[in-house]
Scaffold this motif. Structure first.
Motif, PDB file in Angstrom:
ATOM      1  N   ILE A 214      68.021  21.284  50.874  1.00 37.79           N
ATOM      2  CA  ILE A 214      68.616  20.182  50.103  1.00 37.79           C
ATOM      3  C   ILE A 214      70.115  20.381  49.967  1.00 37.79           C
ATOM      4  O   ILE A 214      70.907  19.444  50.146  1.00 37.79           O
ATOM      5  N   ARG A 215      70.532  21.611  49.632  1.00 42.62           N
ATOM      6  CA  ARG A 215      71.950  21.890  49.478  1.00 42.62           C
ATOM      7  C   ARG A 215      72.710  21.610  50.787  1.00 42.62           C
ATOM      8  O   ARG A 215      73.820  21.083  50.780  1.00 42.62           O
TER       9      ARG A 215
ATOM     10  N   ARG B 219      72.973  17.773  51.658  1.00 45.24           N
ATOM     11  CA  ARG B 219      73.858  16.992  50.794  1.00 45.24           C
ATOM     12  C   ARG B 219      75.310  17.001  51.280  1.00 45.24           C
ATOM     13  O   ARG B 219      76.153  16.283  50.728  1.00 45.24           O
ATOM     14  N   GLN B 220      75.621  17.789  52.271  1.00 41.39           N
ATOM     15  CA  GLN B 220      76.992  17.832  52.767  1.00 41.39           C
ATOM     16  C   GLN B 220      77.402  16.441  53.263  1.00 41.39           C
ATOM     17  O   GLN B 220      76.701  15.835  54.083  1.00 41.39           O
TER      18      GLN B 220
ATOM     19  N   SER C  44      69.888  11.681  54.540  1.00 36.09           N
ATOM     20  CA  SER C  44      69.422  11.024  53.312  1.00 36.09           C
ATOM     21  C   SER C  44      67.915  10.787  53.329  1.00 36.09           C
ATOM     22  O   SER C  44      67.251  10.816  52.285  1.00 36.09           O
TER      23      SER C  44
ATOM     24  N   LEU D 272      66.328  14.008  52.364  1.00 34.06           N
ATOM     25  CA  LEU D 272      66.573  14.265  50.943  1.00 34.06           C
ATOM     26  C   LEU D 272      65.613  13.477  50.057  1.00 34.06           C
ATOM     27  O   LEU D 272      65.134  13.973  49.040  1.00 34.06           O
TER      28      LEU D 272
ATOM     29  N   GLU E 133      63.800  16.092  47.493  1.00 36.47           N
ATOM     30  CA  GLU E 133      64.368  16.243  46.141  1.00 36.47           C
ATOM     31  C   GLU E 133      63.340  16.049  45.018  1.00 36.47           C
ATOM     32  O   GLU E 133      63.321  16.837  44.067  1.00 36.47           O
TER      33      GLU E 133
END
Length: 323
Positions: free
Chosen positions: A150-151, A154-155, A173, A176, A180
């Motif tokens: 996830i980290r 998110r970039q 996305s 994610l 999430e």
């Protein structure tokens, strides 16, 4: 084990109730008899000096034992409630884990199918997506894998290369949106499990203190009432409430009857070499360090022991393509 521990506390509670009942039932009768027995001895006391009040003493003994019994019962009920919460949280975690494991594994397989065979010049898309492997079968480790992904996803400048199928491209996305919600739910349930585990450890200590205190209270209340019954000439009543020296917190007559039942069971039902369950030595100590022997409670460790379907080899095995 938890069941044996609960049975032991139930025995303590029932013994206390029996003594309280005997005291309450015979307070007036024995109190009056003791007044007569002690009258000659206190006749010469100074005028105005209070005479012994045996009825009040009996009532105080009963109240003291009842208060101790209620404290023990409350401590036990609190522990049982925490165990129930732990079991429910484990079940919730299992459901979340199974869904997360399946989706994360599918995600890995999808990435593999879309980007395999692109040649050595192609960047490793698993690295681009931040997906580590193989997919872990342990909840905390799987959650860490998901959080790292996830980290990475998110970039803001992250972009997947074109897939081996024309017109097909993964969007960060999209991944994610799947990962999430699982991450939030898993963190919530893991945090709740840790809190319950900590509270359960404290509750066990409190229950053990209440049990030790109750055994002492029971012994002296029962002995005092027994002595007063004996002074009143009620030897049969005294025998019924006499505390056991072998099993603190229990009446001697109960322990003796249980011993006779065990002997009869061994002489009869145990003829084929079976050892009756009741012959196992009783333990008045705290639960074993194993966390109540498989009761499903949190143990207070950083990774609470989960049900076999979650944290052991019995979990769903990853597919061959996910390894």
């Amino acid at each position: 084990m938890l069941e044996a521990q609960s049975d032991r506390i139930l025995d303590l509670v029932q013994s206390a109730v029996k003594v309280e009942t005997e005291i309450d039932t015979h307070t007036e009768e024995i109190g009056a008899r003791l007044d007569e027995e002690f009258a000659p001895a206190v006749t010469g006391w100074d005028e105005g000096q209070p005479r012994p009040d045996f009825r009040t003493q009996f009532k105080a003994l009963k109240a003291k034992l009842g208060f101790s019994r209620e404290q023990l019962s409350t401590a036990e009920e609190h522990t049982i409630d925490l165990v129930k919460q732990g079991v429910e949280l484990r079940t919730e975690r299992t459901v979340i884990f199974e869904g997360l494991y399946e989706d994360f594994s599918s995600m890995r397989r999808t990435v593999e199918e879309l980007y395999r065979g692109k040649g050595k010049g192609n960047a490793n898309v698993f690295v681009i997506a931040g997906i580590q492997g193989p997919t872990s079968q342990v909840p905390t480790k799987l959650l860490r894998q998901v959080d790292l992904a996830i980290r990475h996803l998110r970039q803001p400048d992250l972009e997947f290369p074109a897939a081996r199928f024309d017109g097909t491209r993964l969007e960060p996305s999209q991944l994610l949106q799947v990962l999430e919600p699982y991450s939030v739910s898993m963190h919530d349930v893991q945090g709740a499990l840790g809190k319950v585990a900590s509270e359960l450890n404290a509750s066990r200590k409190e229950k053990n203190r209440a049990m030790a205190s109750h055994k002492i209270t029971f012994k002296w209340v029962a002995r005092t009432a027994e002595s007063l019954f004996e002074l009143a000439g009620e030897h049969e009543l005294a025998e019924r409430i006499r505390p056991s020296a072998r099993r603190p917190g229990r009446r001697a007559v109960e322990v003796a009857n249980e011993g006779e039942s065990e002997s009869a069971s061994q002489d009869g039902d145990g003829q084929d070499g079976d050892v009756p369950a009741s012959s196992a030595p009783a333990q008045d100590t705290a639960e074993s360090a194993s966390g109540d022997g498989g009761s499903g409670e949190p143990t207070g460790e950083s990774e609470p022991t989960a049900s076999p379907a979650v944290d052991t080899a019995a979990e769903p095995a990853p597919s061959s393509s996910d390894g």
